[in-house]
Write a protein that holds these residues in place. Structure first.
Motif, PDB file in Angstrom:
ATOM      1  N   LEU A 202       0.843  -1.206   0.000  1.00 27.55           N
ATOM      2  CA  LEU A 202       0.000   0.000   0.000  1.00 27.55           C
ATOM      3  C   LEU A 202       0.877   1.254   0.000  1.00 27.55           C
ATOM      4  O   LEU A 202       0.603   2.219  -0.726  1.00 27.55           O
ATOM      5  N   GLY A 203       1.921   1.254   0.840  1.00 27.79           N
ATOM      6  CA  GLY A 203       2.808   2.406   0.895  1.00 27.79           C
ATOM      7  C   GLY A 203       3.540   2.630  -0.411  1.00 27.79           C
ATOM      8  O   GLY A 203       3.663   3.768  -0.889  1.00 27.79           O
ATOM      9  N   ALA A 204       4.046   1.551  -1.013  1.00 30.41           N
ATOM     10  CA  ALA A 204       4.754   1.677  -2.292  1.00 30.41           C
ATOM     11  C   ALA A 204       3.814   2.179  -3.383  1.00 30.41           C
ATOM     12  O   ALA A 204       4.182   3.031  -4.210  1.00 30.41           O
ATOM     13  N   MET A 205       2.579   1.665  -3.395  1.00 26.23           N
ATOM     14  CA  MET A 205       1.609   2.113  -4.393  1.00 26.23           C
ATOM     15  C   MET A 205       1.274   3.587  -4.224  1.00 26.23           C
ATOM     16  O   MET A 205       1.160   4.327  -5.210  1.00 26.23           O
ATOM     17  N   GLN A 206       1.108   4.035  -2.972  1.00 26.80           N
ATOM     18  CA  GLN A 206       0.795   5.439  -2.739  1.00 26.80           C
ATOM     19  C   GLN A 206       1.918   6.332  -3.245  1.00 26.80           C
ATOM     20  O   GLN A 206       1.667   7.380  -3.850  1.00 26.80           O
ATOM     21  N   ARG A 207       3.157   5.919  -2.994  1.00 33.39           N
ATOM     22  CA  ARG A 207       4.307   6.712  -3.452  1.00 33.39           C
ATOM     23  C   ARG A 207       4.321   6.830  -4.972  1.00 33.39           C
ATOM     24  O   ARG A 207       4.515   7.917  -5.529  1.00 33.39           O
ATOM     25  N   VAL A 208       4.084   5.713  -5.660  1.00 32.29           N
ATOM     26  CA  VAL A 208       4.112   5.732  -7.122  1.00 32.29           C
ATOM     27  C   VAL A 208       2.894   6.459  -7.680  1.00 32.29           C
ATOM     28  O   VAL A 208       2.991   7.184  -8.687  1.00 32.29           O
ATOM     29  N   LEU A 209       1.737   6.317  -7.050  1.00 27.81           N
ATOM     30  CA  LEU A 209       0.555   7.057  -7.488  1.00 27.81           C
ATOM     31  C   LEU A 209       0.790   8.557  -7.374  1.00 27.81           C
ATOM     32  O   LEU A 209       0.467   9.328  -8.304  1.00 27.81           O
ATOM     33  N   ASP A 210       1.363   9.007  -6.259  1.00 27.31           N
ATOM     34  CA  ASP A 210       1.633  10.433  -6.071  1.00 27.31           C
ATOM     35  C   ASP A 210       2.565  10.957  -7.157  1.00 27.31           C
ATOM     36  O   ASP A 210       2.343  12.041  -7.717  1.00 27.31           O
ATOM     37  N   SER A 211       3.612  10.193  -7.468  1.00 20.62           N
ATOM     38  CA  SER A 211       4.560  10.658  -8.489  1.00 20.62           C
ATOM     39  C   SER A 211       3.933  10.618  -9.882  1.00 20.62           C
ATOM     40  O   SER A 211       4.263  11.437 -10.748  1.00 20.62           O
ATOM     41  N   THR A 212       2.983   9.686 -10.091  1.00 26.78           N
ATOM     42  CA  THR A 212       2.297   9.618 -11.387  1.00 26.78           C
ATOM     43  C   THR A 212       1.391  10.828 -11.583  1.00 26.78           C
ATOM     44  O   THR A 212       1.310  11.392 -12.679  1.00 26.78           O
ATOM     45  N   VAL A 213       0.708  11.232 -10.525  1.00 23.38           N
ATOM     46  CA  VAL A 213      -0.121  12.445 -10.597  1.00 23.38           C
ATOM     47  C   VAL A 213       0.756  13.658 -10.922  1.00 23.38           C
ATOM     48  O   VAL A 213       0.398  14.495 -11.769  1.00 23.38           O
ATOM     49  N   ARG A 214       1.900  13.763 -10.265  1.00 25.21           N
ATOM     50  CA  ARG A 214       2.798  14.895 -10.540  1.00 25.21           C
ATOM     51  C   ARG A 214       3.285  14.862 -11.979  1.00 25.21           C
ATOM     52  O   ARG A 214       3.316  15.896 -12.668  1.00 25.21           O
ATOM     53  N   TYR A 215       3.652  13.673 -12.450  1.00 21.54           N
ATOM     54  CA  TYR A 215       4.153  13.560 -13.824  1.00 21.54           C
ATOM     55  C   TYR A 215       3.074  13.959 -14.825  1.00 21.54           C
ATOM     56  O   TYR A 215       3.344  14.708 -15.787  1.00 21.54           O
ATOM     57  N   ALA A 216       1.849  13.475 -14.608  1.00 21.77           N
ATOM     58  CA  ALA A 216       0.771  13.790 -15.546  1.00 21.77           C
ATOM     59  C   ALA A 216       0.458  15.283 -15.555  1.00 21.77           C
ATOM     60  O   ALA A 216       0.008  15.821 -16.581  1.00 21.77           O
ATOM     61  N   GLY A 217       0.695  15.968 -14.451  1.00 24.48           N
ATOM     62  CA  GLY A 217       0.465  17.405 -14.414  1.00 24.48           C
ATOM     63  C   GLY A 217       1.579  18.219 -15.038  1.00 24.48           C
ATOM     64  O   GLY A 217       1.373  19.370 -15.442  1.00 24.48           O
ATOM     65  N   GLN A 218       2.781  17.640 -15.146  1.00 25.35           N
ATOM     66  CA  GLN A 218       3.938  18.369 -15.674  1.00 25.35           C
ATOM     67  C   GLN A 218       4.245  18.041 -17.128  1.00 25.35           C
ATOM     68  O   GLN A 218       4.737  18.897 -17.869  1.00 25.35           O
ATOM     69  N   ARG A 219       3.979  16.825 -17.547  1.00 22.04           N
ATOM     70  CA  ARG A 219       4.300  16.392 -18.904  1.00 22.04           C
ATOM     71  C   ARG A 219       3.310  17.017 -19.887  1.00 22.04           C
ATOM     72  O   ARG A 219       2.088  16.881 -19.730  1.00 22.04           O
ATOM     73  N   GLU A 220       3.826  17.686 -20.897  1.00 19.71           N
ATOM     74  CA  GLU A 220       2.952  18.344 -21.876  1.00 19.71           C
ATOM     75  C   GLU A 220       3.065  17.690 -23.248  1.00 19.71           C
ATOM     76  O   GLU A 220       4.137  17.288 -23.682  1.00 19.71           O
ATOM     77  N   GLN A 221       1.936  17.587 -23.895  1.00 16.22           N
ATOM     78  CA  GLN A 221       1.839  17.167 -25.292  1.00 16.22           C
ATOM     79  C   GLN A 221       0.729  17.991 -25.941  1.00 16.22           C
ATOM     80  O   GLN A 221      -0.302  18.245 -25.307  1.00 16.22           O
ATOM     81  N   PHE A 222       0.958  18.407 -27.163  1.00 15.51           N
ATOM     82  CA  PHE A 222      -0.021  19.221 -27.893  1.00 15.51           C
ATOM     83  C   PHE A 222      -0.379  20.491 -27.136  1.00 15.51           C
ATOM     84  O   PHE A 222      -1.515  20.984 -27.192  1.00 15.51           O
ATOM     85  N   GLY A 223       0.602  21.000 -26.360  1.00 17.10           N
ATOM     86  CA  GLY A 223       0.425  22.277 -25.682  1.00 17.10           C
ATOM     87  C   GLY A 223      -0.290  22.231 -24.352  1.00 17.10           C
ATOM     88  O   GLY A 223      -0.532  23.275 -23.742  1.00 17.10           O
ATOM     89  N   VAL A 224      -0.665  21.027 -23.881  1.00 20.07           N
ATOM     90  CA  VAL A 224      -1.351  20.921 -22.579  1.00 20.07           C
ATOM     91  C   VAL A 224      -0.744  19.747 -21.805  1.00 20.07           C
ATOM     92  O   VAL A 224      -0.098  18.867 -22.376  1.00 20.07           O
ATOM     93  N   SER A 225      -0.976  19.729 -20.484  1.00 23.45           N
ATOM     94  CA  SER A 225      -0.496  18.607 -19.677  1.00 23.45           C
ATOM     95  C   SER A 225      -1.295  17.358 -20.020  1.00 23.45           C
ATOM     96  O   SER A 225      -2.501  17.432 -20.309  1.00 23.45           O
ATOM     97  N   ILE A 226      -0.632  16.215 -19.988  1.00 28.83           N
ATOM     98  CA  ILE A 226      -1.323  14.982 -20.373  1.00 28.83           C
ATOM     99  C   ILE A 226      -2.411  14.609 -19.367  1.00 28.83           C
ATOM    100  O   ILE A 226      -3.304  13.814 -19.677  1.00 28.83           O
TER     101      ILE A 226
END
Length: 402
Positions: free
Chosen positions: A266-290
């Protein structure tokens, strides 16, 4: 989880003779997560050569004996509080294999001694196992007896003041580094549930040999190997519980494993989920975050759904442990939910990252570490069988009725 300073000091474990409030446990969990993040090194087995140093640190932090009674050097925590501690430990420790070894030590070895050991056995073994001075392994699985744990080939024959053990074990977590092993053997051939017995065996006992550590797909930080027993003479006072009581010892260890050990994930999943949310908010394609793309955002919502649902089932199982319930269903469902969620969350985290997801990193590491979770502590197919049996389903009777 809170972020600790770059050089987080070791924090004190909970005072084991105190009554722990939810606030006490939450604060301790934050300190455990920070400790694991800053004191236990990198991910995926990077510090295996430093295993014992990290083990001793974890013992001083109170993690290795969290659920062991205070009088034997443990934290005296109940199952729900222990599950919360293990989740925090899994969140902070990027080496999930090392965290897995710690949890297997506590739940498959120490808790059986707590529940079945004599007063002398508890005094002899538990303090050093809680402190991190010594490491334990549970040897039960054999080449011909994995899921069918009641039909072990390893034999234990009573000869005077000793039991003589002969046979072999495989997939034994911590075997390469263990000082003490809890070993299951048959004391009565064909005895079924009452034919097995458990023994606590010092690793340097003549006739006991450990094989080379396995290479494996994940959990690289957890040393696992075969154990060979050749006329290994164990003092009769090392029998754990009564002769013929080994199946009960094994069942108890599985209830703790299928509940509290899986909180690491559960702890490992929470850590990876949190980083995935951050990545999806920062990674841009077609001029917007994915993260603005529905295909990505819905995938992350499903990741969150699986994690939170698995957490609820795990804590339900922990409540049952605290209440002393003999419930097969809740631990089995918790194990199923957490292990399946961990694999799928790992796949989703890789997919969201695209090509970066298949490179070395926490997403692919979680996926590799999660794959064994569907097999150890009883395969997921066995868990479904356990639940079906507990629900009163009988396929033969159902077939006759049809």
């Amino acid at each position: 989880m809170t972020t600790a300073p770059a050089e987080a000091p070791e924090s004190e474990p909970l005072q084991s003779d105190a009554v722990h409030s939810d606030a006490d446990v939450a604060e301790y969990c934050r300190s455990v997560s920070a400790f694991a993040e800053h004191r236990l090194g990198g991910e995926d087995g990077a510090g295996q050569q430093d295993f014992r140093r990290r083990w001793a640190l974890t013992g001083r932090q109170g993690v290795l004996g969290a659920s062991v009674p205070a009088q034997y050097g443990g934290g005296g925590l109940g199952a729900r509080a222990t599950a919360a501690v293990m989740e925090a430990f899994g969140h902070g420790c990027r080496d999930t294999g090392f965290a897995f070894s710690c949890a297997a030590h506590l739940f498959a070895c120490l808790m059986p001694i707590v529940h079945f050991g004599s007063a002398e056995q508890k005094r002899r073994w538990l303090p050093a196992l809680c402190s991190g001075e010594r490491i334990a392994a549970h040897a039960v699985t054999e080449p011909g007896a994995g899921s069918d744990a009641l039909h072990l080939a390893t034999r234990a024959e009573r000869r005077g003041g000793h039991y003589v053990l002969s046979g072999s074990k495989c997939f034994t977590t911590n075997a390469p580094v263990a000082d003490v092993l809890v070993i299951q053997a048959a004391t009565r051939t064909g005895g079924g549930f009452f034919g097995l017995s458990s023994f606590v065996v010092d690793a340097d006992t003549p006739g006991l040999k450990v094989g080379r550590p396995y290479g494996k797909v994940g959990l690289h930080g957890s040393p696992i190997a075969d154990v060979y027993l050749d006329e290994c003479a164990v003092p009769a006072e090392n029998l754990l519980g009564p002769e013929g009581g080994g199946a009960g010892v094994f069942s108890l260890s599985m209830r703790w494993e299928r509940t509290c050990l899986f909180a690491i994930y559960l702890g490992a999943m929470q850590r990876v989920l949190d980083s995935t949310v951050r990545y999806a908010g920062q990674r841009e394609q077609f001029g917007v975050s994915i993260g603005t793309f529905q295909a990505v955002s819905h995938r992350i919502v499903d990741m969150t759904l699986r994690l939170r649902g698995a957490r609820l089932l795990l804590h339900e199982a922990a409540r049952g442990l605290d209440a002393g319930e003999e419930d097969e269903i809740a631990p089995a469902l918790a194990k199923l939910a957490v292990s399946e969620a961990a694999v799928q969350l790992g796949l989703d985290a890789v997919q969201v990252r695209g090509a970066l997801g298949v490179l070395d990193g926490e997403a692919e590491t979680l996926l590799r570490d999660a794959l064994p979770a569907r097999i150890f502590s009883g395969t997921n197919e066995i868990q479904r069988n356990n639940v079906a049996r507990a629900l009163g389903l009988n396929t033969r009777q159902a077939a006759r009725r049809g």
